[in-house]
Design a protein around this motif. Structure first.
Motif, PDB file in Angstrom:
ATOM      1  N   THR A 224     -12.732   2.639 -12.791  1.00  0.00           N
ATOM      2  CA  THR A 224     -12.567   1.249 -12.558  1.00  0.00           C
ATOM      3  C   THR A 224     -13.938   0.580 -13.092  1.00  0.00           C
ATOM      4  O   THR A 224     -13.914  -0.460 -13.901  1.00  0.00           O
ATOM      5  CB  THR A 224     -12.124   0.756 -11.218  1.00  0.00           C
TER       6      THR A 224
ATOM      7  N   ILE B 108      -7.317   2.634  -7.823  1.00  0.00           N
ATOM      8  CA  ILE B 108      -8.281   1.333  -7.130  1.00  0.00           C
ATOM      9  C   ILE B 108      -7.960  -0.136  -7.252  1.00  0.00           C
ATOM     10  O   ILE B 108      -7.546  -0.799  -6.511  1.00  0.00           O
ATOM     11  CB  ILE B 108      -9.844   1.775  -7.428  1.00  0.00           C
ATOM     12  N   PRO B 109      -7.705  -0.292  -8.567  1.00  0.00           N
ATOM     13  CA  PRO B 109      -7.174  -1.957  -9.142  1.00  0.00           C
ATOM     14  C   PRO B 109      -5.914  -2.078  -8.763  1.00  0.00           C
ATOM     15  O   PRO B 109      -5.521  -3.197  -8.140  1.00  0.00           O
ATOM     16  CB  PRO B 109      -7.603  -2.015 -10.568  1.00  0.00           C
TER      17      PRO B 109
ATOM     18  N   THR C  46       0.931  -1.109  -0.082  1.00  0.00           N
ATOM     19  CA  THR C  46      -0.173   0.040  -0.098  1.00  0.00           C
ATOM     20  C   THR C  46       0.911   1.329  -0.009  1.00  0.00           C
ATOM     21  O   THR C  46       0.585   2.287  -0.776  1.00  0.00           O
ATOM     22  CB  THR C  46      -0.931   0.057   1.227  1.00  0.00           C
TER      23      THR C  46
ATOM     24  N   LYS D  61      -5.982  -1.945 -14.906  1.00  0.00           N
ATOM     25  CA  LYS D  61      -5.350  -0.864 -14.567  1.00  0.00           C
ATOM     26  C   LYS D  61      -4.621  -0.358 -15.793  1.00  0.00           C
ATOM     27  O   LYS D  61      -4.512   0.772 -15.959  1.00  0.00           O
ATOM     28  CB  LYS D  61      -4.178  -1.442 -13.645  1.00  0.00           C
TER      29      LYS D  61
ATOM     30  N   ILE E 141      -6.113  -2.871  -5.027  1.00  0.00           N
ATOM     31  CA  ILE E 141      -6.649  -4.202  -4.828  1.00  0.00           C
ATOM     32  C   ILE E 141      -5.415  -5.302  -5.195  1.00  0.00           C
ATOM     33  O   ILE E 141      -5.425  -5.995  -4.627  1.00  0.00           O
ATOM     34  CB  ILE E 141      -8.000  -4.395  -5.588  1.00  0.00           C
TER      35      ILE E 141
ATOM     36  N   THR F 175      -4.436 -12.599 -10.125  1.00  0.00           N
ATOM     37  CA  THR F 175      -4.357 -11.220  -9.936  1.00  0.00           C
ATOM     38  C   THR F 175      -4.518 -10.550 -11.279  1.00  0.00           C
ATOM     39  O   THR F 175      -4.670  -9.279 -11.534  1.00  0.00           O
ATOM     40  CB  THR F 175      -3.625 -10.350  -8.997  1.00  0.00           C
TER      41      THR F 175
ATOM     42  N   CYS G 213      -2.595  -7.446  -3.246  1.00  0.00           N
ATOM     43  CA  CYS G 213      -2.853  -8.889  -2.718  1.00  0.00           C
ATOM     44  C   CYS G 213      -1.877  -9.752  -3.628  1.00  0.00           C
ATOM     45  O   CYS G 213      -1.293 -10.805  -3.207  1.00  0.00           O
ATOM     46  CB  CYS G 213      -4.070  -9.204  -2.834  1.00  0.00           C
TER      47      CYS G 213
ATOM     48  N   LEU H 158      -7.052  -7.603 -12.769  1.00  0.00           N
ATOM     49  CA  LEU H 158      -6.899  -6.401 -12.399  1.00  0.00           C
ATOM     50  C   LEU H 158      -5.756  -5.576 -12.895  1.00  0.00           C
ATOM     51  O   LEU H 158      -5.685  -4.445 -13.159  1.00  0.00           O
ATOM     52  CB  LEU H 158      -6.539  -6.398 -10.826  1.00  0.00           C
TER      53      LEU H 158
END
Length: 357
Positions: A296, A213-214, A127, A276, A217, A269, A220, A272
């Motif tokens: 998104t 946002i993606p 993050t 992006k 996410i 992932t 992860c 995503l």
């Protein structure tokens, strides 16, 4: 000591990231173009071409520079991302290990960090990394897909000329001359400052955080990657200790563990990542407004409606090869740099007292 350890891992991560980025960058460029290419499922799709044929096509049309478009900001982004990520990862890893030891002293747990803790540590570090470095990756995506967008703009101009071909054109250039003029056009020079100005002009300062946002996410992704890596490494060392062998791991073993970890994270992932990339690319890549995105959710809905579920996995085979190879190199080089740092530190402690006497 803990801060020194975190700093060593941050510098090692940055160095390893740069090496891996330079070696695998052509694959990354091709993969970004694959992800951002919009194709309406109602229209006839061109036959898929292999990654190698796409690399050769870029070399033929744009030269070697086409494969390394955006490399400078990408190297800056890689150094910043890996440095920030590994620094915070090591800081929070040290805290997690200290908590685990404290719990063991109280009679709870075996003193080792569990999988959930690894996930939390990697997520927090990720993050911090995303929030600080996203603007750099917006510019990199723009530069990697600039030629693709320019070709689509020229293609639309050709279609407009052909539609208007029946109108009177006396006194001006012929249709063939106009089409030939368009064919002779080459993409304009597109540097980092040009890309930054374009992003700011389109969406202001918030344009540099497109796709955030993606991307958040996708924190992860490294979380899953490091969970697999740390767990596999822990099991390997435990097995060797049980067999009364040295717990040290070789560079090849780290390479293979890194490949396994990245493979699992990438497959999980990847959709995503496609969303992006499409948000960060120049929207002229889309043939019409139905294939351009405002956010998104809008991107996800339009991709499903106009291109179907396969659009979320475009270029995944290329990405798997690129990311797994890059991650394997990164882990291997990083571990070797950290070892070298520790050896230098031990030698300096050994010889400094002698110099002072």
């Amino acid at each position: 000591m803990a801060n020194s350890n975190a700093l060593a891992n941050g510098l090692a991560g940055a160095s390893a990231g740069i090496v891996a980025q330079i070696i695998t960058y052509p694959l990354q460029t091709v993969n970004t173009r694959q992800q951002t290419e919009r194709l309406d499922k109602k229209k006839k799709k061109p036959p898929p071409s292999s990654t190698l044929s796409q690399i050769l096509q870029v070399l033929r049309i744009e030269g070697l520079g086409g494969l390394y478009s955006g490399l400078k900001p990408s190297l800056l982004g890689t150094a910043a991302s890996q440095g920030v990520y590994y620094y915070f990862y090591q800081v929070f890893k040290n805290k997690a290990e200290a908590i685990a030891i404290a719990r063991k002293l109280k009679g709870r747990g075996d003193g080792t960090v569990g999988m959930l803790s690894w996930l939390v540590v990697a997520a927090i570090a990720g993050t911090f990394n995303v929030l600080l470095t996203n603007p750099i990756w917006v510019l990199v995506t723009r530069m990697q897909t600039h030629t693709q967008a320019e070709r689509n703009i020229i293609a639309r101009k050709k279609l407009a000329l052909l539609r208007d071909a029946s109108e009177s054109n006396s006194g001006g250039p012929t249709l063939q001359e106009q089409l030939a003029a368009l064919d002779s056009l080459k993409p304009r020079p597109y540097g980092t400052l040009h890309a930054a100005h374009e992003v700011y002009k389109e969406a202001g300062i918030f344009g540099f955080w497109k796709g955030i946002i993606p991307t958040l996410i996708m924190v992860c992704n490294p979380s899953i990657q490091f969970m697999i890596y740390e767990s596999s490494l822990k099991k390997l060392k435990a097995r060797r200790s049980a067999n009364k062998q040295s717990s040290n791991v070789t560079a090849l073993e780290v390479f293979l563990l890194g490949a396994l970890a990245k493979l699992g994270a990438t497959v999980t992932t990847y959709p995503l990542l496609v969303v992006k990339s499409r948000l960060q690319a120049k929207q002229e890549i889309g043939e019409n407004k139905s294939l351009r995105y405002s956010g998104t959710v809008d991107a996800i809905v339009k991709m499903l409606r106009h291109e179907g579920i396969p659009s979320f996995y475009k270029g995944m085979s290329t990405k798997i090869v690129q990311s797994v190879f890059a991650a394997s190199l990164l882990f291997m080089v990083k571990e070797e740099v950290v070892k070298a740092y520790i050896v230098l530190g031990q030698r300096s402690k050994k010889y400094l007292p002698k110099l002072n006497t």
